[in-house]
Design a protein around this motif. Structure first.
Motif, PDB file in Angstrom:
ATOM      1  N   GLU A 161      36.438 -12.633 -13.688  1.00 20.20           N
ATOM      2  CA  GLU A 161      35.699 -12.717 -12.426  1.00 20.20           C
ATOM      3  C   GLU A 161      35.783 -11.373 -11.710  1.00 20.20           C
ATOM      4  OE1 GLU A 161      37.417 -17.177 -12.076  1.00 20.20           O
ATOM      5  OE2 GLU A 161      38.468 -15.301 -12.431  1.00 20.20           O
ATOM      6  N   ASP A 162      34.674 -10.923 -11.206  1.00 21.25           N
ATOM      7  CA  ASP A 162      34.632  -9.653 -10.486  1.00 21.25           C
ATOM      8  C   ASP A 162      33.674  -9.819  -9.311  1.00 21.25           C
ATOM      9  OD1 ASP A 162      34.824  -7.068  -9.618  1.00 21.25           O
ATOM     10  OD2 ASP A 162      33.575  -6.221 -11.207  1.00 21.25           O
ATOM     11  N   ILE A 163      34.206 -10.379  -8.220  1.00 24.77           N
ATOM     12  CA  ILE A 163      33.402 -10.628  -7.024  1.00 24.77           C
ATOM     13  C   ILE A 163      34.096  -9.933  -5.869  1.00 24.77           C
ATOM     14  CG2 ILE A 163      32.341 -12.376  -5.559  1.00 24.77           C
ATOM     15  CD1 ILE A 163      32.777 -14.383  -7.858  1.00 24.77           C
ATOM     16  N   PRO A 164      33.680  -8.732  -5.514  1.00 26.04           N
ATOM     17  CA  PRO A 164      34.363  -7.981  -4.463  1.00 26.04           C
ATOM     18  C   PRO A 164      34.363  -8.730  -3.128  1.00 26.04           C
ATOM     19  CG  PRO A 164      32.837  -6.573  -5.681  1.00 26.04           C
ATOM     20  CD  PRO A 164      32.549  -7.985  -6.096  1.00 26.04           C
ATOM     21  N   GLY A 165      35.441  -8.553  -2.382  1.00 27.80           N
ATOM     22  CA  GLY A 165      35.512  -9.107  -1.037  1.00 27.80           C
ATOM     23  C   GLY A 165      35.719 -10.600  -0.973  1.00 27.80           C
ATOM     24  N   LEU A 166      36.231 -11.201  -2.043  1.00 29.68           N
ATOM     25  CA  LEU A 166      36.414 -12.655  -2.052  1.00 29.68           C
ATOM     26  C   LEU A 166      37.865 -13.035  -2.338  1.00 29.68           C
ATOM     27  CD1 LEU A 166      35.200 -15.448  -1.814  1.00 29.68           C
ATOM     28  CD2 LEU A 166      34.468 -15.291  -4.217  1.00 29.68           C
ATOM     29  N   HIS A 167      38.348 -12.711  -3.548  1.00 31.74           N
ATOM     30  CA  HIS A 167      39.715 -13.043  -3.935  1.00 31.74           C
ATOM     31  C   HIS A 167      40.295 -11.905  -4.774  1.00 31.74           C
ATOM     32  CE1 HIS A 167      39.876 -17.130  -2.459  1.00 31.74           C
ATOM     33  NE2 HIS A 167      38.756 -17.439  -3.087  1.00 31.74           N
ATOM     34  N   LEU A 168      41.611 -11.956  -4.974  1.00 30.69           N
ATOM     35  CA  LEU A 168      42.309 -11.031  -5.858  1.00 30.69           C
ATOM     36  C   LEU A 168      42.517 -11.668  -7.218  1.00 30.69           C
ATOM     37  CD1 LEU A 168      45.165  -9.857  -3.431  1.00 30.69           C
ATOM     38  CD2 LEU A 168      43.011  -8.672  -3.914  1.00 30.69           C
ATOM     39  N   ASN A 169      42.561 -10.841  -8.263  1.00 29.45           N
ATOM     40  CA  ASN A 169      43.087 -11.317  -9.545  1.00 29.45           C
ATOM     41  C   ASN A 169      44.561 -10.908  -9.652  1.00 29.45           C
ATOM     42  OD1 ASN A 169      43.218  -8.598 -10.659  1.00 29.45           O
ATOM     43  ND2 ASN A 169      40.998  -8.712 -10.975  1.00 29.45           N
ATOM     44  N   GLY A 170      45.209 -11.306 -10.726  1.00 34.32           N
ATOM     45  CA  GLY A 170      46.634 -11.009 -10.857  1.00 34.32           C
ATOM     46  C   GLY A 170      46.932  -9.525 -10.857  1.00 34.32           C
ATOM     47  N   ARG A 171      46.123  -8.748 -11.532  1.00 37.64           N
ATOM     48  CA  ARG A 171      46.352  -7.301 -11.582  1.00 37.64           C
ATOM     49  C   ARG A 171      46.201  -6.675 -10.198  1.00 37.64           C
ATOM     50  NH1 ARG A 171      46.512  -3.706 -15.900  1.00 37.64           N
ATOM     51  NH2 ARG A 171      46.116  -1.515 -15.343  1.00 37.64           N
ATOM     52  N   GLU A 172      45.190  -7.116  -9.458  1.00 39.60           N
ATOM     53  CA  GLU A 172      44.991  -6.571  -8.113  1.00 39.60           C
ATOM     54  C   GLU A 172      46.133  -6.952  -7.184  1.00 39.60           C
ATOM     55  OE1 GLU A 172      40.092  -6.476  -8.083  1.00 39.60           O
ATOM     56  OE2 GLU A 172      41.180  -8.310  -7.535  1.00 39.60           O
ATOM     57  N   ALA A 173      46.630  -8.166  -7.305  1.00 39.90           N
ATOM     58  CA  ALA A 173      47.778  -8.578  -6.497  1.00 39.90           C
ATOM     59  C   ALA A 173      48.998  -7.728  -6.831  1.00 39.90           C
ATOM     60  CB  ALA A 173      48.082 -10.057  -6.731  1.00 39.90           C
ATOM     61  N   GLY A 174      49.208  -7.484  -8.116  1.00 43.07           N
ATOM     62  CA  GLY A 174      50.322  -6.634  -8.530  1.00 43.07           C
ATOM     63  C   GLY A 174      50.175  -5.216  -8.023  1.00 43.07           C
ATOM     64  N   ALA A 175      48.947  -4.706  -8.044  1.00 45.12           N
ATOM     65  CA  ALA A 175      48.697  -3.350  -7.555  1.00 45.12           C
ATOM     66  C   ALA A 175      48.950  -3.255  -6.053  1.00 45.12           C
ATOM     67  CB  ALA A 175      47.269  -2.933  -7.887  1.00 45.12           C
ATOM     68  N   HIS A 176      48.557  -4.266  -5.322  1.00 44.51           N
ATOM     69  CA  HIS A 176      48.855  -4.292  -3.887  1.00 44.51           C
ATOM     70  C   HIS A 176      50.371  -4.267  -3.656  1.00 44.51           C
ATOM     71  CE1 HIS A 176      45.349  -4.482  -1.326  1.00 44.51           C
ATOM     72  NE2 HIS A 176      44.755  -5.377  -2.108  1.00 44.51           N
ATOM     73  N   ALA A 177      51.094  -5.085  -4.410  1.00 38.78           N
ATOM     74  CA  ALA A 177      52.547  -5.129  -4.257  1.00 38.78           C
ATOM     75  C   ALA A 177      53.176  -3.777  -4.576  1.00 38.78           C
ATOM     76  CB  ALA A 177      53.132  -6.219  -5.151  1.00 38.78           C
ATOM     77  N   ALA A 178      52.661  -3.123  -5.616  1.00 30.35           N
ATOM     78  CA  ALA A 178      53.202  -1.813  -6.004  1.00 30.35           C
ATOM     79  C   ALA A 178      52.918  -0.769  -4.938  1.00 30.35           C
ATOM     80  CB  ALA A 178      52.607  -1.393  -7.345  1.00 30.35           C
ATOM     81  N   ARG A 179      51.679  -0.710  -4.461  1.00 26.99           N
ATOM     82  CA  ARG A 179      51.332   0.266  -3.422  1.00 26.99           C
ATOM     83  C   ARG A 179      52.127   0.042  -2.145  1.00 26.99           C
ATOM     84  NH1 ARG A 179      45.992  -0.731  -5.308  1.00 26.99           N
ATOM     85  NH2 ARG A 179      45.629  -2.152  -3.545  1.00 26.99           N
ATOM     86  N   ALA A 180      52.345  -1.217  -1.815  1.00 29.63           N
ATOM     87  CA  ALA A 180      53.063  -1.543  -0.581  1.00 29.63           C
ATOM     88  C   ALA A 180      54.571  -1.355  -0.703  1.00 29.63           C
ATOM     89  CB  ALA A 180      52.751  -2.982  -0.170  1.00 29.63           C
ATOM     90  N   GLY A 181      55.066  -1.239  -1.922  1.00 29.17           N
ATOM     91  CA  GLY A 181      56.509  -1.152  -2.112  1.00 29.17           C
ATOM     92  C   GLY A 181      57.207  -2.469  -1.804  1.00 29.17           C
ATOM     93  N   ALA A 182      56.517  -3.585  -2.058  1.00 29.68           N
ATOM     94  CA  ALA A 182      57.108  -4.901  -1.819  1.00 29.68           C
ATOM     95  C   ALA A 182      58.304  -5.110  -2.740  1.00 29.68           C
ATOM     96  CB  ALA A 182      56.064  -5.991  -2.056  1.00 29.68           C
TER      97      ALA A 182
END
Length: 250
Positions: A189-210
């Motif tokens: 699924e690739d629908i911008p501005g709707l939900h995250l996929n697992g990779r995007e969630a992981g990337a957010h966590a990495a960028r944020a230093g969670a």
């Protein structure tokens, strides 16, 4: 802080879980994050119906708020002990009207506000009980907010529903526990501005230093284990899937 996953299914309840709802407790104060389909029944496994101190609704899609209609019944028509005092509810603009419309037959158009004290969410910071709260508007087709909760030097961040956005990185910066939606499947699924996929969630966590990532809001038709593997491909901190009844100490 203590975080209890009341429900974590995305879009509609699964056989294993109600929709989104998360109980955060500290110093005897109970804050509920969202109250989606089926969550009111599950909530009673973890706290009394009348023991909540406040509710945060990330947005007004049914899988995050529709059980507020059932909770209205429990609070408005309570006989033993009398009607409950209004409970603070922090939600996007229009929450009272949306819930009144969904219920469809309240005694008056102001009955919902007789048991819920609605506060309109905006990006910003405020104190709520023992918590320091920060909210940011995130990327979703309707007005939606993520929330960061801080207590005694620790922090918990909940994404709500969102697509990729800088505001989520800001909200989750250095957070101790990042409860992040991962509804979509990477490469499918690739629908911008709707939900995250697992990779995007992981990337957010990495960028944020969670410091820890917990993936949630995974619909019944999505393979959670695949989403977790995709998150781990880009985030090397501790990570896992949310499940109903899970408890975290933050």
């Amino acid at each position: 802080m203590k975080l209890t996953v009341v429900g974590c299914s995305g879009s509609f309840p699964s056989a294993e879980s109600a929709c989104s709802s998360y109980l955060v407790e500290a110093d005897g104060f109970r804050l509920l994050l969202d109250l989606g389909n089926g969550a009111l029944g599950e909530l009673q496994r973890h706290t009394g119906l009348y023991d909540l101190d406040a509710i945060f609704l990330s947005h007004l899609h049914a899988d995050h708020c529709i059980d507020m209609c059932a909770y209205f019944v429990a609070r408005y028509y309570r006989h033993e002990g009398g009607r409950c005092a209004p409970l603070p509810v922090y939600a996007p603009d229009g929450a009272e009207q949306r819930l009144t419309t969904a219920y469809a037959d309240t005694p008056s158009d102001k009955s919902m506000s007789e048991v819920f004290d609605f506060h309109t969410l905006k990006p910003g910071t405020f104190e709520l009980g023992p918590f320091q709260i920060r909210t940011e508007k995130v990327c979703h087709p309707v007005e939606a907010y993520g929330i960061r909760i801080e207590h005694q030097g620790k922090s918990l961040t909940y994404s709500g529903d969102t697509g990729v956005c800088d505001e989520l990185d800001t909200l989750a910066a250095g957070t101790d526990l990042f409860l992040c939606e991962a509804s979509f499947t990477y490469g499918k699924e690739d629908i911008p501005g709707l939900h995250l996929n697992g990779r995007e969630a992981g990337a957010h966590a990495a960028r944020a230093g969670a410091k820890r990532l917990v993936l949630t809001h995974i619909p019944p038709w999505t393979d959670g284990e695949r989403n977790l593997a995709d998150a781990r491909a880009v985030y090397d901190g501790p990570s896992e899937l949310a499940h109903a009844g899970a408890v975290y100490e933050v």
